[in-house]
Design a protein around this motif. Sequence first.
Motif, PDB file in Angstrom:
ATOM      1  N   ARG B 110      60.654 -18.307  49.731  1.00  0.00           N
ATOM      2  CA  ARG B 110      59.158 -17.690  49.863  1.00  0.00           C
ATOM      3  C   ARG B 110      60.198 -15.885  49.353  1.00  0.00           C
ATOM      4  O   ARG B 110      59.765 -14.940  50.085  1.00  0.00           O
ATOM      5  CB  ARG B 110      58.921 -17.412  51.143  1.00  0.00           C
ATOM      6  N   LEU B 116      62.917 -20.967  56.493  1.00  0.00           N
ATOM      7  CA  LEU B 116      61.519 -21.023  56.182  1.00  0.00           C
ATOM      8  C   LEU B 116      61.549 -22.462  57.959  1.00  0.00           C
ATOM      9  O   LEU B 116      62.156 -22.745  58.011  1.00  0.00           O
ATOM     10  CB  LEU B 116      60.485 -22.098  55.448  1.00  0.00           C
ATOM     11  N   GLN B 117      60.037 -22.329  58.228  1.00  0.00           N
ATOM     12  CA  GLN B 117      60.042 -23.284  59.624  1.00  0.00           C
ATOM     13  C   GLN B 117      59.346 -24.239  59.501  1.00  0.00           C
ATOM     14  O   GLN B 117      59.173 -24.673  57.768  1.00  0.00           O
ATOM     15  CB  GLN B 117      59.075 -22.736  60.491  1.00  0.00           C
ATOM     16  N   GLU B 126      53.730 -24.674  59.936  1.00  0.00           N
ATOM     17  CA  GLU B 126      55.031 -24.568  58.831  1.00  0.00           C
ATOM     18  C   GLU B 126      55.063 -23.719  57.644  1.00  0.00           C
ATOM     19  O   GLU B 126      53.806 -23.187  57.448  1.00  0.00           O
ATOM     20  CB  GLU B 126      55.008 -25.781  58.900  1.00  0.00           C
ATOM     21  N   GLY B 127      56.882 -23.613  57.266  1.00  0.00           N
ATOM     22  CA  GLY B 127      56.488 -22.184  55.989  1.00  0.00           C
ATOM     23  C   GLY B 127      56.809 -21.076  56.823  1.00  0.00           C
ATOM     24  O   GLY B 127      56.770 -20.288  55.365  1.00  0.00           O
ATOM     25  N   LEU B 128      56.323 -20.926  57.753  1.00  0.00           N
ATOM     26  CA  LEU B 128      56.358 -19.400  58.295  1.00  0.00           C
ATOM     27  C   LEU B 128      57.991 -18.701  57.865  1.00  0.00           C
ATOM     28  O   LEU B 128      58.943 -20.174  58.730  1.00  0.00           O
ATOM     29  CB  LEU B 128      56.204 -19.487  60.088  1.00  0.00           C
ATOM     30  N   LEU B 129      58.157 -17.187  57.725  1.00  0.00           N
ATOM     31  CA  LEU B 129      59.447 -17.242  57.754  1.00  0.00           C
ATOM     32  C   LEU B 129      59.891 -16.470  58.345  1.00  0.00           C
ATOM     33  O   LEU B 129      59.883 -16.764  60.146  1.00  0.00           O
ATOM     34  CB  LEU B 129      59.561 -15.556  56.683  1.00  0.00           C
ATOM     35  N   ASN B 130      61.435 -17.073  58.479  1.00  0.00           N
ATOM     36  CA  ASN B 130      62.896 -16.761  59.382  1.00  0.00           C
ATOM     37  C   ASN B 130      63.846 -16.279  59.576  1.00  0.00           C
ATOM     38  O   ASN B 130      65.068 -16.631  58.825  1.00  0.00           O
ATOM     39  CB  ASN B 130      62.429 -18.129  60.739  1.00  0.00           C
ATOM     40  N   TYR B 131      63.613 -15.061  59.870  1.00  0.00           N
ATOM     41  CA  TYR B 131      65.155 -14.423  59.258  1.00  0.00           C
ATOM     42  C   TYR B 131      66.186 -14.303  60.541  1.00  0.00           C
ATOM     43  O   TYR B 131      67.262 -14.401  59.932  1.00  0.00           O
ATOM     44  CB  TYR B 131      64.597 -12.824  59.488  1.00  0.00           C
ATOM     45  N   THR B 216      63.074 -26.272  57.038  1.00  0.00           N
ATOM     46  CA  THR B 216      62.963 -27.266  56.497  1.00  0.00           C
ATOM     47  C   THR B 216      63.837 -26.266  54.873  1.00  0.00           C
ATOM     48  O   THR B 216      63.292 -25.069  54.307  1.00  0.00           O
ATOM     49  CB  THR B 216      61.671 -27.110  56.086  1.00  0.00           C
ATOM     50  N   PRO B 218      61.507 -26.434  51.673  1.00  0.00           N
ATOM     51  CA  PRO B 218      60.521 -26.768  50.257  1.00  0.00           C
ATOM     52  C   PRO B 218      61.149 -26.863  48.951  1.00  0.00           C
ATOM     53  O   PRO B 218      62.168 -26.396  48.592  1.00  0.00           O
ATOM     54  CB  PRO B 218      59.516 -25.354  50.993  1.00  0.00           C
TER      55      PRO B 218
END
Lengths: 294, 560
Positions: B110, B116-117, B126-131, B216, B218
């Motif tokens: 992203r 990414l979750q 799903e796909g949320l940013l995880n810094y 994940t 992607p």
Amino acid sequence: MSTREIGKGLTPQHANGCTIDGDLIDISMADLVHSINNIPPRHLKRRWMQTQFVNRIMPVPYTAPTLVQGSLPWLPMKNDSLGIVGGVLPATGIQNEWRNKGTHVADYGTVQLTDRGGYAWTQALYFETPAIITGFSARMWQPSIYAWDNDWSYHVDPPVGKTLGQSMDDFFIEITSDNPFNIENRRLNDIDVHKLRFPVSGNMMATNLAVPTNDLSVASLPMRGLQLWVNLDNLCIPLHENSRIRVSLGIPRYAANGGVDDASGWQGTANIYLPWQSTSFATTLTVLEPTGRV
Amino acid sequence: MTKITRKDLARGTKLTREHVFDPLQAAANELSNVNIGRANLINSWGSFRINIHIPTLDARYFSPVVDDPIRFAIPFTLPPLQEYFSALGARDEFTPELILDEFQMSFDQRAESAGLQSNIKPAGQEGLLNYDALDQLGFSVALLEKEQWIYDKASTNYDPQSEIFSTDLPAELFSGVYSRQNPVIVSPLGKVLTPYRTYMLVLDANSLYDPNTPITLPSLTLSLKIRHPLVPRDTGVANVQNIPTVHGGNQSPDTVTITLPTAGSIISADAAQGIQTNIKTIDQVLQAKLRGGYGKDSNVPVTEHLADDASYEVVMIPVWAGYSNNAVLTAGTAADTPDALVAPYTTVQQDANSVPIAWPMTIHHVLLHVNHQSPSEQGLLPTSPTFQQSVSVGIGTGLQADNHTYQDIANLTWDTATVVGATVDRALNIQGSGANGQPKASSDKYDWETLACPIVTGTQGAGVGYYPQGKPFFVGKASSAMWGRSNVGNGNAGKPWTEGAEQFLQVNWSLQDPVGLSDVAAIPPGGAGTSNEVYVGYQGNWVQIVAKKHIIGLGNEIKI
């Protein structure tokens, strides 16, 4: 006339009235032999070869009783606090608020998903040698009469500015090159291909040819509705060496607006399915790479 | 295809005609007989890529608890083009070399320095940013090699035997705020690859799975760039199916004439037999550039110079990819097939893919990589004797066209009994015991199968391959002058159904069990023995097309 190719223009010129110099003749012959035995690419009319990057996403039908289809690899085009685990911005802030340039999702009702709206499936590639993008194809179709319902049109509760039955124009294609001097700043990306706000009705496989004259031995199953196939060819887009490119397809996601919630074929009535489950996706990127040496 | 030579003109040597006109005549002969081969070229290698795209490689894949670490793998093989193929799987001095140059990998972050979750998390997350998950982005990649089962059918050792290359990709590569190596590229590698072997590109990404922060990858893209020498192209309507009959791929020589001085004539520069005049004759051919290869309309140059204007090509075509978050289709999820209808789910299930034809190529082999990878189901193979899979690879026309039709290139149908008659190799990626603590039987300790999908046989007769098949099959878009094609197998009275107007490659992959895809215990009668039998492994199957592609250009090409 000078011999520009043999010896790269440095081969001695011979002319009537000039001395017959054995050294000069020897140099000319050496250059001639070298030119035939070590032909550089610039002496070839054709010196590229194609390669194709073929992708596929076949989502499970939304009617499936058990299996679930999340959005991945489709991801929001916009990065903001709503897209972060815990909703807390990092200390350095969001680096790239928008991953794709020039996107637009029409307003829909009073509750627009301003944090997202559009979703993109993005593939990144690196080319160490110069290359040429010549084609990109995006095919979307429903490979079964029982599943996937995208009819490629706006529905009874369309977004602002659209009408019932109008061909969709909210799908986009983008290919960009990262800026070589600031590679993570997407605002500085070069846009190589950008196709947006085009009616998809102009990119359909012919409607009156649903049944093939002859099919493969493993016959195609009857398909549901029309097939969308955007085939961009003869692009001839040069890429410099050490290019990083990003190839994106973009699809909209319309929020629930408290009404009928039937914006288009992307989501169906009452948003019964989400855009990434409305159809199946196949893409092909065609690139030319030069012939090489040991 | 030989280099030209000359006699050196040393000081004191008597100048003879041979010193000047022998090399000139030799150059003219090379140019006049389509004899400029790869030995004459600086850039004498073509390249091709093994391009693999995985919609998502998720922590879900790495989450089952087993004794051995789980890896993700994709196999491929590199059989020689038909004219170099040995039935014994033996290389000789004529077998072209294959050299691995480059590996690259990319995935979607992203555009942020973050993980990414995973889709293990509830829908919408799903796909949320995880810094905080950047340290989980460290991976190991390897290219492994194994001998093929077809050359030792008694063997039950399906493990890879050797490593071609491996590398660690630490998380720091993907973590920088202002510079991330995504795509990451490993080059130059310079590793020699062997035909008649199966290669497995293996990715260890166990770090994706953390019970608190599963992440994940992607849009995972893996690409291997491999070199193959330039070789002659396929020619002749008696040797190639579907090739334009107007030229048959044959090459017409140019006419390059050197005027030799007669005995006793004056040494001159600018006369018809002069030194400069004849050097200019060669030079003009080089200025006009040497010709070979194909145009986009499947036409060839009027006259040509290049003997070696083709090279090796692989097109990897995925099917059944991204099918749900689980990305696996089993007997237990038979109700989730596209045309499930009613239990026990006896209808044909199919996926397909289409690849636009860009420039012409001749298809020499078609291989099917059947995937049973599934950590949670331990990769159990289907056992139903009535479970059948079918694949067709062909060409089609119909994209905004006047006609809609298809022509077979290759077909294969198999079941558990007949698959051995098409098997090239079996490969094991995921070690470990059975789903219920029971080890898999040694006979099925593999989770990938590579099958040969035979090319149809036309009037040209038999070709060469792992199993009997037809001659190479030409595919290429064409203007009307190129619509006349040579005979094909499975044609319309011998002629291709597409009539020279093909626009795309089409792959159809079907699976069906007339008794039912469900397992007999859960939903009788059902064909499967248990619900864990894997019909399609993680992220789908692959169709590998091995072809001969040609040098191409842009310039004044006809654009169709």
